[in-house]
Scaffold this motif. Structure first.
Motif, PDB file in Angstrom:
ATOM      1  N   ILE A 146     -19.457  16.843  -9.289  1.00  0.00           N
ATOM      2  CA  ILE A 146     -18.601  17.912  -8.768  1.00  0.00           C
ATOM      3  C   ILE A 146     -18.309  17.580  -7.307  1.00  0.00           C
ATOM      4  CG2 ILE A 146     -18.370  20.404  -8.369  1.00  0.00           C
ATOM      5  CD1 ILE A 146     -18.589  19.735 -11.327  1.00  0.00           C
ATOM      6  N   LEU A 147     -17.050  17.258  -7.075  1.00  0.00           N
ATOM      7  CA  LEU A 147     -16.617  16.747  -5.777  1.00  0.00           C
ATOM      8  C   LEU A 147     -15.893  17.873  -5.036  1.00  0.00           C
ATOM      9  CD1 LEU A 147     -16.341  13.878  -4.483  1.00  0.00           C
ATOM     10  CD2 LEU A 147     -14.132  13.723  -5.612  1.00  0.00           C
ATOM     11  N   ASP A 148     -16.197  18.046  -3.755  1.00  0.00           N
ATOM     12  CA  ASP A 148     -15.432  19.024  -2.969  1.00  0.00           C
ATOM     13  C   ASP A 148     -14.127  18.355  -2.548  1.00  0.00           C
ATOM     14  OD1 ASP A 148     -14.503  20.986  -1.160  1.00  0.00           O
ATOM     15  OD2 ASP A 148     -15.493  19.895   0.471  1.00  0.00           O
ATOM     16  N   ILE A 149     -13.057  18.633  -3.270  1.00  0.00           N
ATOM     17  CA  ILE A 149     -11.807  17.920  -3.016  1.00  0.00           C
ATOM     18  C   ILE A 149     -11.080  18.470  -1.771  1.00  0.00           C
ATOM     19  CG2 ILE A 149     -10.269  19.292  -4.505  1.00  0.00           C
ATOM     20  CD1 ILE A 149     -10.266  15.448  -4.293  1.00  0.00           C
TER      21      ILE A 149
ATOM     22  N   ILE B 296     -15.123  15.048 -10.977  1.00  0.00           N
ATOM     23  CA  ILE B 296     -14.450  16.328 -11.116  1.00  0.00           C
ATOM     24  C   ILE B 296     -13.991  16.777  -9.720  1.00  0.00           C
ATOM     25  CG2 ILE B 296     -14.653  18.697 -12.034  1.00  0.00           C
ATOM     26  CD1 ILE B 296     -15.472  16.368 -14.014  1.00  0.00           C
ATOM     27  N   ALA B 297     -12.669  16.831  -9.506  1.00  0.00           N
ATOM     28  CA  ALA B 297     -12.138  17.245  -8.204  1.00  0.00           C
ATOM     29  C   ALA B 297     -12.108  18.768  -8.156  1.00  0.00           C
ATOM     30  CB  ALA B 297     -10.749  16.655  -8.001  1.00  0.00           C
ATOM     31  N   ASN B 298     -13.181  19.349  -7.603  1.00  0.00           N
ATOM     32  CA  ASN B 298     -13.323  20.819  -7.645  1.00  0.00           C
ATOM     33  C   ASN B 298     -12.677  21.483  -6.421  1.00  0.00           C
ATOM     34  OD1 ASN B 298     -14.282  23.228  -8.827  1.00  0.00           O
ATOM     35  ND2 ASN B 298     -16.047  23.243  -7.446  1.00  0.00           N
ATOM     36  N   LYS B 299     -12.381  22.755  -6.580  1.00  0.00           N
ATOM     37  CA  LYS B 299     -11.748  23.603  -5.554  1.00  0.00           C
ATOM     38  C   LYS B 299     -10.265  23.242  -5.421  1.00  0.00           C
ATOM     39  CE  LYS B 299     -16.203  24.037  -3.190  1.00  0.00           C
ATOM     40  NZ  LYS B 299     -16.975  24.189  -1.975  1.00  0.00           N
TER      41      LYS B 299
END
Ligand SMILES: Nc1nc2c(ncn2[C@@H]2O[C@H](COP(=O)(O)OP(=O)(O)OP(=O)(O)O)[C@@H](O)[C@H]2O)c(=O)[nH]1
Ligand SMILES: [Mg+2]
Length: 403
Positions: A110-113, A226-229
């Protein structure tokens, strides 16, 4: 054995929010880094077209759910503490946190995009952090964790005394790695793919050992980005930039949006089926102006652009594309497609593509039955299937035993 998906990422990237959105759990979420210390677990569901549609049957699912012709099959999710650079050396309790991932079969990064968190999860200016660096550092941490486990307990001494007996070497590697769910098949494949198969480990240098560890990690615990936000505008720009640098698959996601949609659906305020590209507001008067606006944004900025919030897409992609699973329905009655209690299409099992009927019976149905296995029958074609039959996606199968 049910598959376990581990959720990883630096602190505050949205791991627990992803878990809550997938499983409607109540894991604690906050802006502060290291909100999660002990892992949170949940049951999520992968979604597939149910065979009840094709056969025009009314089913009574037992081990899964069927909603409007969609079968939802349970899988396990594991949300762990945030990882920081040098976690494999123990930084930020890294070793303990990494060990919490031992049982995972697939890892979701889970990546903070939005790029608004530094490597330790502290808030910085939007866009200040480059998500690509996070992709690299996290993968590196997991690779080095593997390498440390291999090197543990006198590795050098072991390879020096190594007698060139390949089996002995594989056994030793397996002994070291079985705690993190690595099997011998995966070890052999990693040796082959790194061209180290025919080499003497005595002659391996640091680089060889690293390559082997990396390959083994890729095979036994693949990472999905996963490009989250993505609900934040800057996330869209960053995603574009990330795609220029990173060529692997990236799934755009808003865990927070999915969480709200599922929660509102559960409260009967909206109608929303996980993974769909729209929802229907059932009770508009129950929402404030701000909430209605937020829902509108979910529709225009996420669902219309990306087709879904990314959560269901991630779960399905993990299980069907990465873990290569297919669906098999065991039944007892060939005419009604039911079990002994009259439940129509009661269970769906996830099995790995390529699984043979005999292994399916042993692993997924009952070891005892496997000993008395005679043959299988395809419930649709009524064809007899031998023990070496390779299961196909959506097979409905009766197992005939001598017991
Ligand atoms: N805008 C937006 N915020 C999100 C999203 N997902 C999570 N957040 C926010 O990000 C913050 C951190 O979320 P958590 O789920 O606690 O993050 P975590 O990765 O579990 O954090 P640690 O447990 O500390 O490692 C919270 O303020 C969430 O509301 C998202 O999709 N969009
Ligand atoms: Mg958390």
């Amino acid at each position: 054995m049910k598959l376990i998906i581990g959720i990883i990422g630096k602190p505050s990237s949205g791991k627990s929010t992803f878990l809550n959105a997938s499983c409607l759990t109540n894991a604690k979420v906050s802006e502060l880094p290291f909100t999660t210390i002990t892992p949170n677990k949940g049951i999520a569901y992968v979604k597939t077209n149910c065979m009840c549609q094709k056969l025009n049957l009314e089913d009574n699912p037992q081990n899964s759910l069927c909603i409007e012709g969609n079968r939802f099959i349970p899988i396990n999710l594991l949300d762990v503490a945030g990882l920081v650079p040098d976690a494999h050396k123990g930084k930020g309790l890294g070793n303990k946190f990494l060990n919490d991932l031992s049982t995972a079969d697939i890892l979701l990064h889970i990546l903070d995009i939005t790029g608004s968190l530094d490597k330790s999860g502290n808030l910085v200016m939007e866009g200040e952090n480059d998500p690509y660096e996070d992709v690299i550092f996290l993968e590196e941490e997991i690779n080095l964790w593997f390498k440390e486990i291999i090197e543990r307990e006198d590795w050098n001494k072991f390879i020096k005394s190594f007698s060139r007996e390949k089996r002995e070497f594989i056994d030793e590697l397996h002994k070291r790695l079985s705690g993190i769910k690595v099997n011998k098949k995966e070890i052999l494949l990693a040796l082959k793919e790194t061209n180290l198969e025919e080499t003497n480990p005595n002659e391996w240098n640091e680089k060889d050992l690293y390559h082997f560890s990396k390959k083994l990690r890729e095979i036994s615990k693949p990472i999905i980005i996963i490009a989250n936000k993505i609900d934040k505008e800057i996330g869209r720009e960053n995603l574009k930039k990330l795609k220029e640098k990173y060529s692997g698959p990236i799934i755009p996601c808003s865990a927070l949006a999915e969480y709200y949609l599922r929660k509102y659906h559960e409260d009967k305020l909206i109608k929303y089926l996980p993974g769909s590209s729209s929802f229907e507001i059932l009770q508009p008067d129950k929402f404030s102006v701000g909430e209605l606006e937020a829902l509108n944004n979910i529709k225009s900025k996420i669902l219309d652009r990306y087709k879904d919030t990314g959560v269901q897409k991630t779960l399905n992609y993990s299980i069907f594309e990465i873990a290569n699973q297919i669906c098999v329905y065991p039944v007892s009655d060939l005419n009604s497609f039911s079990d002994n209690n009259g439940n129509v299409l009661p269970d769906v099992m996830l099995v790995k593509k390529g699984t043979l009927l005999r292994d399916f019976v042993r692993e997924k149905i009952h070891t005892d039955l496997a000993n008395h296995f005679m043959f299988g029958i395809n419930a649709i074609t009524k064809k007899r299937l031998g023990e070496n039959y390779e299961l196909q996606h959506n097979d409905i199968i009766k197992v005939v035993t001598s017991k």
